[in-house]
Design an enzyme around this catalytic site. Sequence first.
Site, PDB file in Angstrom:
ATOM      1  N   ARG A   8      -0.872 -16.744  -4.815  1.00  0.00           N
ATOM      2  CA  ARG A   8      -0.675 -16.867  -3.362  1.00  0.00           C
ATOM      3  C   ARG A   8      -1.994 -17.378  -2.843  1.00  0.00           C
ATOM      4  O   ARG A   8      -3.021 -16.716  -2.944  1.00  0.00           O
ATOM      5  CB  ARG A   8      -0.309 -15.506  -2.743  1.00  0.00           C
ATOM      6  CG  ARG A   8      -0.333 -15.464  -1.207  1.00  0.00           C
ATOM      7  CD  ARG A   8       0.678 -16.407  -0.592  1.00  0.00           C
ATOM      8  NE  ARG A   8       0.760 -16.273   0.870  1.00  0.00           N
ATOM      9  CZ  ARG A   8       0.081 -17.040   1.725  1.00  0.00           C
ATOM     10  NH1 ARG A   8      -0.746 -17.971   1.271  1.00  0.00           N
ATOM     11  NH2 ARG A   8       0.229 -16.877   3.020  1.00  0.00           N
TER      12      ARG A   8
ATOM     13  N   HIS B 119      -6.216 -17.382   1.800  1.00  0.00           N
ATOM     14  CA  HIS B 119      -5.801 -17.585   3.192  1.00  0.00           C
ATOM     15  C   HIS B 119      -6.233 -16.403   4.048  1.00  0.00           C
ATOM     16  O   HIS B 119      -6.735 -15.402   3.537  1.00  0.00           O
ATOM     17  CB  HIS B 119      -4.280 -17.744   3.270  1.00  0.00           C
ATOM     18  CG  HIS B 119      -3.537 -16.471   2.980  1.00  0.00           C
ATOM     19  ND1 HIS B 119      -3.386 -15.964   1.714  1.00  0.00           N
ATOM     20  CD2 HIS B 119      -2.925 -15.556   3.803  1.00  0.00           C
ATOM     21  CE1 HIS B 119      -2.718 -14.820   1.758  1.00  0.00           C
ATOM     22  NE2 HIS B 119      -2.429 -14.533   3.021  1.00  0.00           N
TER      23      HIS B 119
ATOM     24  N   HIS C 182      -5.035 -14.515   8.208  1.00  0.00           N
ATOM     25  CA  HIS C 182      -4.124 -14.562   9.357  1.00  0.00           C
ATOM     26  C   HIS C 182      -4.597 -13.581  10.410  1.00  0.00           C
ATOM     27  O   HIS C 182      -5.450 -12.725  10.133  1.00  0.00           O
ATOM     28  CB  HIS C 182      -2.670 -14.278   8.956  1.00  0.00           C
ATOM     29  CG  HIS C 182      -2.523 -13.392   7.763  1.00  0.00           C
ATOM     30  ND1 HIS C 182      -2.745 -12.041   7.822  1.00  0.00           N
ATOM     31  CD2 HIS C 182      -2.201 -13.673   6.477  1.00  0.00           C
ATOM     32  CE1 HIS C 182      -2.552 -11.525   6.616  1.00  0.00           C
ATOM     33  NE2 HIS C 182      -2.231 -12.477   5.771  1.00  0.00           N
TER      34      HIS C 182
ATOM     35  N   GLU D 184      -2.449  -7.093   7.156  1.00  0.00           N
ATOM     36  CA  GLU D 184      -1.427  -7.169   6.098  1.00  0.00           C
ATOM     37  C   GLU D 184      -1.445  -5.906   5.256  1.00  0.00           C
ATOM     38  O   GLU D 184      -2.462  -5.529   4.701  1.00  0.00           O
ATOM     39  CB  GLU D 184      -1.696  -8.385   5.204  1.00  0.00           C
ATOM     40  CG  GLU D 184      -0.848  -8.428   3.930  1.00  0.00           C
ATOM     41  CD  GLU D 184      -1.167  -9.644   3.079  1.00  0.00           C
ATOM     42  OE1 GLU D 184      -1.346 -10.746   3.634  1.00  0.00           O
ATOM     43  OE2 GLU D 184      -1.262  -9.496   1.850  1.00  0.00           O
TER      44      GLU D 184
ATOM     45  N   HIS E 131      -8.213 -13.462   1.981  1.00  0.00           N
ATOM     46  CA  HIS E 131      -7.799 -12.797   0.740  1.00  0.00           C
ATOM     47  C   HIS E 131      -6.929 -13.689  -0.132  1.00  0.00           C
ATOM     48  O   HIS E 131      -6.525 -14.779   0.292  1.00  0.00           O
ATOM     49  CB  HIS E 131      -7.049 -11.502   1.079  1.00  0.00           C
ATOM     50  CG  HIS E 131      -5.902 -11.698   2.029  1.00  0.00           C
ATOM     51  ND1 HIS E 131      -6.063 -11.772   3.388  1.00  0.00           N
ATOM     52  CD2 HIS E 131      -4.573 -11.863   1.806  1.00  0.00           C
ATOM     53  CE1 HIS E 131      -4.887 -11.945   3.966  1.00  0.00           C
ATOM     54  NE2 HIS E 131      -3.973 -12.016   3.032  1.00  0.00           N
TER      55      HIS E 131
ATOM     56  N   GLU F  40       5.004 -15.972   7.676  1.00  0.00           N
ATOM     57  CA  GLU F  40       4.303 -16.242   6.424  1.00  0.00           C
ATOM     58  C   GLU F  40       4.030 -17.745   6.288  1.00  0.00           C
ATOM     59  O   GLU F  40       3.147 -18.156   5.541  1.00  0.00           O
ATOM     60  CB  GLU F  40       5.172 -15.722   5.280  1.00  0.00           C
ATOM     61  CG  GLU F  40       4.659 -15.913   3.891  1.00  0.00           C
ATOM     62  CD  GLU F  40       3.372 -15.160   3.572  1.00  0.00           C
ATOM     63  OE1 GLU F  40       2.952 -14.304   4.369  1.00  0.00           O
ATOM     64  OE2 GLU F  40       2.776 -15.458   2.523  1.00  0.00           O
TER      65      GLU F  40
ATOM     66  N   HIS G 160      15.272  13.171  13.567  1.00  0.00           N
ATOM     67  CA  HIS G 160      13.899  13.112  14.081  1.00  0.00           C
ATOM     68  C   HIS G 160      13.710  11.840  14.877  1.00  0.00           C
ATOM     69  O   HIS G 160      14.599  10.993  14.917  1.00  0.00           O
ATOM     70  CB  HIS G 160      12.912  13.154  12.911  1.00  0.00           C
ATOM     71  CG  HIS G 160      12.967  11.916  12.057  1.00  0.00           C
ATOM     72  ND1 HIS G 160      13.949  11.712  11.126  1.00  0.00           N
ATOM     73  CD2 HIS G 160      12.194  10.792  12.031  1.00  0.00           C
ATOM     74  CE1 HIS G 160      13.770  10.533  10.545  1.00  0.00           C
ATOM     75  NE2 HIS G 160      12.716   9.944  11.084  1.00  0.00           N
TER      76      HIS G 160
ATOM     77  N   HIS H 254      10.249   9.038  16.625  1.00  0.00           N
ATOM     78  CA  HIS H 254       8.832   8.655  16.524  1.00  0.00           C
ATOM     79  C   HIS H 254       8.327   8.067  17.837  1.00  0.00           C
ATOM     80  O   HIS H 254       9.097   7.628  18.682  1.00  0.00           O
ATOM     81  CB  HIS H 254       8.627   7.600  15.437  1.00  0.00           C
ATOM     82  CG  HIS H 254       9.269   7.934  14.132  1.00  0.00           C
ATOM     83  ND1 HIS H 254       8.638   8.667  13.165  1.00  0.00           N
ATOM     84  CD2 HIS H 254      10.500   7.640  13.632  1.00  0.00           C
ATOM     85  CE1 HIS H 254       9.440   8.801  12.111  1.00  0.00           C
ATOM     86  NE2 HIS H 254      10.578   8.193  12.374  1.00  0.00           N
TER      87      HIS H 254
ATOM     88  N   GLU I 294      10.117   2.075  14.293  1.00  0.00           N
ATOM     89  CA  GLU I 294      10.132   2.218  12.829  1.00  0.00           C
ATOM     90  C   GLU I 294      10.730   0.977  12.189  1.00  0.00           C
ATOM     91  O   GLU I 294      11.732   0.448  12.662  1.00  0.00           O
ATOM     92  CB  GLU I 294      10.947   3.460  12.439  1.00  0.00           C
ATOM     93  CG  GLU I 294      11.097   3.641  10.924  1.00  0.00           C
ATOM     94  CD  GLU I 294      11.754   4.976  10.550  1.00  0.00           C
ATOM     95  OE1 GLU I 294      11.690   5.921  11.368  1.00  0.00           O
ATOM     96  OE2 GLU I 294      12.328   5.059   9.460  1.00  0.00           O
TER      97      GLU I 294
ATOM     98  N   HIS J 159      17.223   9.669  14.837  1.00  0.00           N
ATOM     99  CA  HIS J 159      17.969   9.137  13.696  1.00  0.00           C
ATOM    100  C   HIS J 159      17.846  10.080  12.503  1.00  0.00           C
ATOM    101  O   HIS J 159      16.934  10.900  12.447  1.00  0.00           O
ATOM    102  CB  HIS J 159      17.467   7.745  13.314  1.00  0.00           C
ATOM    103  CG  HIS J 159      15.977   7.669  13.112  1.00  0.00           C
ATOM    104  ND1 HIS J 159      15.096   7.663  14.166  1.00  0.00           N
ATOM    105  CD2 HIS J 159      15.211   7.607  11.985  1.00  0.00           C
ATOM    106  CE1 HIS J 159      13.854   7.598  13.701  1.00  0.00           C
ATOM    107  NE2 HIS J 159      13.896   7.570  12.381  1.00  0.00           N
TER     108      HIS J 159
HETATM  109 MN    MN Z   1      -1.896 -12.581   3.601  1.00  0.00          MN
HETATM  110 MN    MN Z   2      12.206   7.854  11.067  1.00  0.00          MN
END
Ligand code: MN
Ligand code: MN
Length: 366
Positions: free
Chosen positions: A73, A76, A78, A82, A121, A143, A257, A259, A263, A302
């Site tokens: 890969r 590069h 960004h 990541e 990286h 990407e 639960h 958040h 998610e 959920h």
């Molecule tokens: Mn990357």
């Molecule tokens: Mn969850």
Amino acid sequence: MGPRNVPLERENPDLLASPYTDSGTIPNLKFSFATARNRLITGGWAREVTVRELPVATELAGVNMRLKPGGIREMHWHKEAEWGFVLAGRCRITAIDELGRSFVDDVGAGDLWNFPSVIPHSIQGLEQGVEFLLVFDNGSFSENETFLLTDLFAHTPRDVLAKNFGVAEAAFAHIPVDVEHERYIFAGQVPGPIAADVVQSGGGIVPHTFSHHMMAQEPIRAPGGWVRITDSTNFPAASTIAAALVNIEPGAMREIHWHVTDEWQYYIAGRGRMTVFASGGKARTFNFQAGDVGAVPHGMSHYVENLGDEPLRYLEMFRANRFMDVSLNQWMGLTPPELVQAHLNLDAQTMAALRKDKPIIVASRR
Ligand code: MN
Ligand code: MN
């Protein structure tokens, strides 16, 4: 009586015949990598699920990538951080930070990495090749829009390159300038032992390692499975992305639960279902299996239930510094019982079963 796409209906039984509790209009919360366009290249392939595929998922985007043995890969960077999780095989990752401190490591299944925003990286497949999941802290990430080394060279005047590196212009006569001005993923030779790939820096190595052995963490065990949580508390490099690797035994269930942030889920193994309750009388149930992506907007409660005969394993991902969730059971267990009873008319046995701790994963009652 009409035409049907039976295989797809079999994968989504709770859409075809929803639980009687489903109601109202809720946006789509599922997209499978199997229906994402796969970019097949000489050194491997990559496919992505972003806000374009799953419009509700604005905070995180994901890429599923395969590199052949030696496959590279391209070097590069960004704007987005990541987070990477190795699904199978092994790869070598390299990076430097803004102070010229270096990083190189070999990672395998169950290991992860985190490259903060703009840190340059590379990733290269080792002997058996590698497949991994990448998660970025912006749903609009693509990407196909990363800052690539060859793309930069192709779009810088040769005399400027010569001046920058202090060499003659002719030194750049053979840089790649193909149609797309990039290599992106390309075939390469499997690198030798990692010791030979360590480039000494006067600045030393990065103070907070960019890699982490998630499976080496002691899991939080529950009667119905286990969870490993990795966030900035045990992996400081992951300052913007928090994760939980969840393993649910057959018949068991990740408890109800919610958040504080959205998610983003990636299903690794097994078969399950999730109902998302969206307030205002709205709820919708989705089915998931390996290779699927699920999404839950923040605040919406959920559960995730294992419907299969093997463990259901998936990643819960958040654009957050720390993992957090609120347990329905614990909330009710820590509220005056008369108050709870006044709402739901529960019997004494059920009231006594309420928990003061967080069950996380509950076993099947059968
Ligand atoms: Mn990357
Ligand atoms: Mn969850």
